[in-house]
Enzyme design. Structure first.
Site, PDB file in Angstrom:
ATOM      1  N   HIS A 184       0.854  -1.193   0.000  1.00 40.99           N
ATOM      2  CA  HIS A 184       0.000   0.000   0.000  1.00 40.99           C
ATOM      3  C   HIS A 184       0.887   1.240   0.000  1.00 40.99           C
ATOM      4  CE1 HIS A 184       1.090   0.260   4.199  1.00 40.99           C
ATOM      5  NE2 HIS A 184       0.621  -0.949   4.410  1.00 40.99           N
TER       6      HIS A 184
HETATM    7  P1  TYD Z   1      -1.161  -3.028   8.244  1.00 41.02           P
HETATM    8  O1  TYD Z   1      -0.337  -1.791   8.303  1.00 41.02           O
HETATM    9  O2  TYD Z   1      -2.483  -2.942   7.528  1.00 41.02           O
HETATM   10  O3  TYD Z   1      -0.284  -4.206   7.682  1.00 41.02           O
HETATM   11  P2  TYD Z   1      -0.228  -4.813   6.188  1.00 41.02           P
HETATM   12  O4  TYD Z   1      -0.288  -3.668   5.247  1.00 41.02           O
HETATM   13  O5  TYD Z   1       1.064  -5.570   6.132  1.00 41.02           O
HETATM   14  O6  TYD Z   1      -1.424  -5.699   6.064  1.00 41.02           O
HETATM   15  O7  TYD Z   1      -1.434  -3.515   9.740  1.00 41.02           O
HETATM   16  C1  TYD Z   1      -2.087  -4.731  10.028  1.00 41.02           C
HETATM   17  C2  TYD Z   1      -3.045  -4.518  11.184  1.00 41.02           C
HETATM   18  O8  TYD Z   1      -2.339  -4.070  12.334  1.00 41.02           O
HETATM   19  C3  TYD Z   1      -4.128  -3.498  10.906  1.00 41.02           C
HETATM   20  O9  TYD Z   1      -5.369  -4.108  11.125  1.00 41.02           O
HETATM   21  C4  TYD Z   1      -3.966  -2.409  11.935  1.00 41.02           C
HETATM   22  C5  TYD Z   1      -2.965  -2.922  12.909  1.00 41.02           C
HETATM   23  N1  TYD Z   1      -1.929  -1.908  13.213  1.00 41.02           N
HETATM   24  C6  TYD Z   1      -2.087  -1.118  14.331  1.00 41.02           C
HETATM   25  O10 TYD Z   1      -3.073  -1.214  15.071  1.00 41.02           O
HETATM   26  N2  TYD Z   1      -1.115  -0.195  14.622  1.00 41.02           N
HETATM   27  C7  TYD Z   1      -0.009  -0.054  13.844  1.00 41.02           C
HETATM   28  O11 TYD Z   1       0.867   0.798  14.157  1.00 41.02           O
HETATM   29  C8  TYD Z   1       0.132  -0.862  12.669  1.00 41.02           C
HETATM   30  C9  TYD Z   1       1.323  -0.720  11.758  1.00 41.02           C
HETATM   31  C10 TYD Z   1      -0.850  -1.783  12.405  1.00 41.02           C
END
Ligand code: TYD
Length: 139
Positions: free
Chosen positions: A55
Site C-alpha cells: 500500500h
Molecule cells: P497493516 O499496516 O495494515 O499491515 P499490512 O499492510 O502488512 O497488512 O497492519 C495490520 C493490522 O495491524 C491493521 O489491522 C492495523 C494494525 N496496526 C495497528 O493497530 N497499529 C499499527 O501501528 C500498525 C502498523 C498496524
C-alpha cells in the site's frame, strides 16, 4: 507536477560502534531520522513467501530497518519501480509518503523495525493501486 518518485527513497547508514563484545548501532531522533518519530512497530515471524504492507500512505513517512535477517522492500511511484535489499542492522531505508511499498522475501527470523512519522491511522492508507497512481499524478 508534485508527485513522489522512488528516487526520493534513500538508504541511511547509522553509526556503528564496533566492539569485540558485539557491535552497537544507535539512532537519535532528530539527528539520524528525517522526521520526528511518532510510532515504532516491527514485523516478525513472517512465514516463507509472505509479503506485508502492499500500500501507500498519504502523509506517513517511515524508515525501515532489517534488525535481524534480511528482506526486500519493493517501491513503486506509479512509473518507476525499485527493489532495495536490507540485510544489515545499521542501514535504514527512508520511504517518503505517496510511494507504494511492499515488504517481501523475508529470511527466516527476519525482524523489520519501522520508524513512523505519525500515529496509526487507517485513513492515511491508500490500498487501491489505481487510485494511488491517479493521486501521484502518474495516470
Ligand atoms: P497493516 O499496516 O495494515 O499491515 P499490512 O499492510 O502488512 O497488512 O497492519 C495490520 C493490522 O495491524 C491493521 O489491522 C492495523 C494494525 N496496526 C495497528 O493497530 N497499529 C499499527 O501501528 C500498525 C502498523 C498496524
Amino acid at each position: 507536477m508534485n508527485s513522489r518518485s522512488v528516487y526520493d527513497a534513500a538508504v541511511i547508514q547509522f553509526p556503528r560502534i564496533l566492539d569485540n563484545r558485539g557491535n552497537l548501532t544507535f539512532i537519535e531522533a532528530r539527528r539520524h531520522i528525517p522526521f520526528d518519530i511518532a510510532r515504532v512497530y516491527w514485523i516478525y515471524d513472517v512465514p516463507g513467501g509472505e509479503s506485508r504492507g502492499s500500500h501507500a500512505y498519504r502523509q506517513l513517512q517511515e524508515v525501515i530497518i532489517a534488525l535481524s535477517g534480511s528482506l526486500e522492500v519493493f517501491l513503486d511511484d506509479g512509473m518507476a519501480q525499485k527493489v532495495v535489499t536490507l540485510n544489515r542492522a545499521y542501514y535504514g531505508l527512508y520511504v517518503p509518503n505517496m510511494i507504494w511499498r511492499r515488504m517481501q522475501q523475508f529470511s527466516t527470523n527476519a525482524v523489520a523495525l519501522v520508524l513512523a512519522s505519525l500515529p496509526y491511522s487507517p485513513e492515511d492508507y491508500i490500498r487501491d493501486y489505481d487510485q494511488f497512481k491517479r493521486m501521484n499524478g502518474r495516470q
